[in-house]
Enzyme design. Structure first.
Site, mmCIF file in Angstrom:
data_model
loop_
_atom_site.group_PDB
_atom_site.id
_atom_site.type_symbol
_atom_site.label_atom_id
_atom_site.label_comp_id
_atom_site.label_asym_id
_atom_site.label_seq_id
_atom_site.Cartn_x
_atom_site.Cartn_y
_atom_site.Cartn_z
ATOM 1 C CG ASN A 8 3.495 33.484 62.699
ATOM 2 O OD1 ASN A 8 3.494 34.246 61.727
ATOM 3 N ND2 ASN A 8 2.552 33.503 63.618
ATOM 4 N NE ARG A 98 -0.050 34.260 59.925
ATOM 5 C CZ ARG A 98 0.321 35.540 59.992
ATOM 6 N NH1 ARG A 98 1.522 35.857 60.439
ATOM 7 N NH2 ARG A 98 -0.499 36.491 59.628
ATOM 8 C CG HIS A 186 -6.065 37.744 61.488
ATOM 9 N ND1 HIS A 186 -6.647 38.989 61.553
ATOM 10 C CD2 HIS A 186 -4.736 37.973 61.664
ATOM 11 C CE1 HIS A 186 -5.733 39.911 61.753
ATOM 12 N NE2 HIS A 186 -4.548 39.318 61.814
ATOM 13 N NE ARG A 246 -1.459 45.595 58.833
ATOM 14 C CZ ARG A 246 -1.669 44.295 59.033
ATOM 15 N NH1 ARG A 246 -2.563 43.650 58.311
ATOM 16 N NH2 ARG A 246 -0.987 43.637 59.944
ATOM 17 C CD GLU A 384 -2.057 33.646 64.446
ATOM 18 O OE1 GLU A 384 -1.299 34.175 65.287
ATOM 19 O OE2 GLU A 384 -2.490 34.255 63.455
#
Ligand code: ADP
Length: 397
Positions: A8, A98, A186, A246, A384
């Site tokens: 990932n 990912r 996501h 962000r 994840e």
């Protein structure tokens, strides 16, 4: 036992996990052999931590660049070296990655080869900070481990079935047709939550769920019986909630202002919006929620307040998209650990029937709503890596 390596790769980190699987039935059938992460990639020095399945540290080291920056490629080479020296890496049956952006065409996990990689590289302009780092390790491993199948799992895939009206911007048709739409991100985290949640509820139909993935990146997803119907992230992973660094949703006219009246270059505006805004920009202290919650500075409180306020407003918006809400699920670093944030968000959503029990929330229980709360409030750890391993396992021989 089939071993699956999960990679990932983020903008400055590379997380990895080696998971073992006897029989693919449920997401939790995997055992963790080891997992870890390189952080600080792209600078002069990076930090590596590897832990075994019980959390015991196997390696904690700093790596310095020899004559260039210590980047993702250097990290992957050092990881493979460590694996060859310390583990039986011949047991790896597949590698799952990912991949941040699948564009319009890649919705389901896919076996990665040169052709698919070339295709995915065309999406780099849509996620310039993330996509190159996702694809770099794939290309390297195609050369270094050519016999091991590699599988790409897309962060956008879970949202790809949303209604076109939820995906469209009010832009001229030709731009929508050219792929300038809301993709949402996501997705692997939300897919994991959607697959795990029925077991918590003890029924297959989960109803109208808003999941809040609050980590360094943050977003919300509205799901109807486990299917994504709307998300706060849009064309890029910059939209929606304020995040660590962000900005989240802003008036696009502000970008024009920065480019024209302020005379900033596109690169400078990009740096400002991706790296200098969010919790870091507002607080002027840190983009890390732990630091802000511990700080006495008024600007730290202002940053947390803005983060919470935006979440509350977006929960209102997603509730409208769902026609009401039955459950609110918190997940990821902040969602799983920051009890004060969960409490403030829940307080601002009382009008929706969301009632958080103070003691349960403080104790970090799985269900933190009051008994009799019309809306269930939950804290469910996301994973994840397991989601990627689960998809990748389907490609093992
Ligand atoms: P990433 O998006 O990099 O995977 P994480 O899901 O690990 O990020 O979330 C990182 C965020 O979680 C950081 O803002 C961090 O401060 C926050 N966090 C982690 N643990 C805690 C905690 N105990 N209390 C408050 N915030 C926390």
């Amino acid at each position: 036992m089939r071993d699956i390596l999960v990679i990932n790769s983020g903008s400055s980190s590379l997380k990895f996990a080696m998971l073992g699987l006897d029989d693919l039935r449920a997401l939790d059938d995997f055992s963790v052999h080891y997992q870890g992460q390189f952080s600080g990639l792209g600078g002069c020095q990076a930090h590596l931590v590897i832990r075994d399945g019980q959390g015991k540290i196997l390696r904690d080291d700093h790596f310095a660049a020899i004559d260039d920056l210590y980047d993702h490629a250097a990290a992957l080479k050092d990881l493979l070296k460590w694996m060859d020296e310390n583990t039986d890496s011949s047991r790896i049956r597949a590698i799952g990655h990912r991949i941040v952006h699948g564009g319009r065409h890649y919705r389901q996990p896919v076996r990665l080869d040169e052709g698919v990689l070339d295709d995915l590289e065309t999406l780099i302009p849509l996620a310039p900070l993330h996509q190159p780092h996702c694809l770099g390790p794939v290309r390297m491993l195609l050369t270094l481990r050519p016999d091991v199948p590699q599988v790409g799992c897309f962060d956008t895939g879970f949202h790809a079935g949303q209604d076109p009206v939820a995906q469209a911007f009010a832009l001229p048709r030709r731009l929508t047709e050219a792929g300038l739409i809301r993709y949402g991100f996501h997705g692997l985290s939300y897919e994991y939550i959607s697959r795990r949640f029925p077991a918590y509820l003890h029924r297959p139909e989960t109803g109208r769920v808003i999941a809040a993935h609050l980590g360094n990146g943050a977003s919300l997803c509205a799901m109807l019986n486990g299917v994504s119907v709307a998300s706060t992230m849009g064309f890029t992973a910059l939209d929606g909630l304020p995040m660590g660094t962000r900005c989240g949703n802003i008036d696009p006219g502000l970008v024009l202002h920065l480019l024209t009246a302020e005379g900033m270059t596109a690169q400078q505006v990009g740096d400002l919006l991706y790296k200098q805004s969010g919790l870091l920009g507002v607080s002027g202290i840190s983009g890390d929620m732990r630091d802000l919650l511990e700080s006495e500075m008024p600007s730290a409180k202002e940053a947390v307040d803005l983060f919470v306020y935006r979440i509350i407003r977006e929960i209102g918006s997603l509730s409208a998209a769902l026609g009401g809400v039955d459950h609110l699920v918190f997940t990821a670093g902040i969602g799983e650990n920051a009890a004060p944030v969960r409490e403030m968000v829940s307080k601002g959503c009382e009008w929706l029937g969301i009632r958080c029990d103070h003691s349960r929330n403080q104790r970090g229980e799985i269900r933190i709503s009051e008994d009799g709360s019309p809306v269930g409030v939950w804290v469910i750890p996301t994973n994840e890596e397991r989601m990627i391993a689960w998809h990748t396992a389907h490609y093992c021989h």
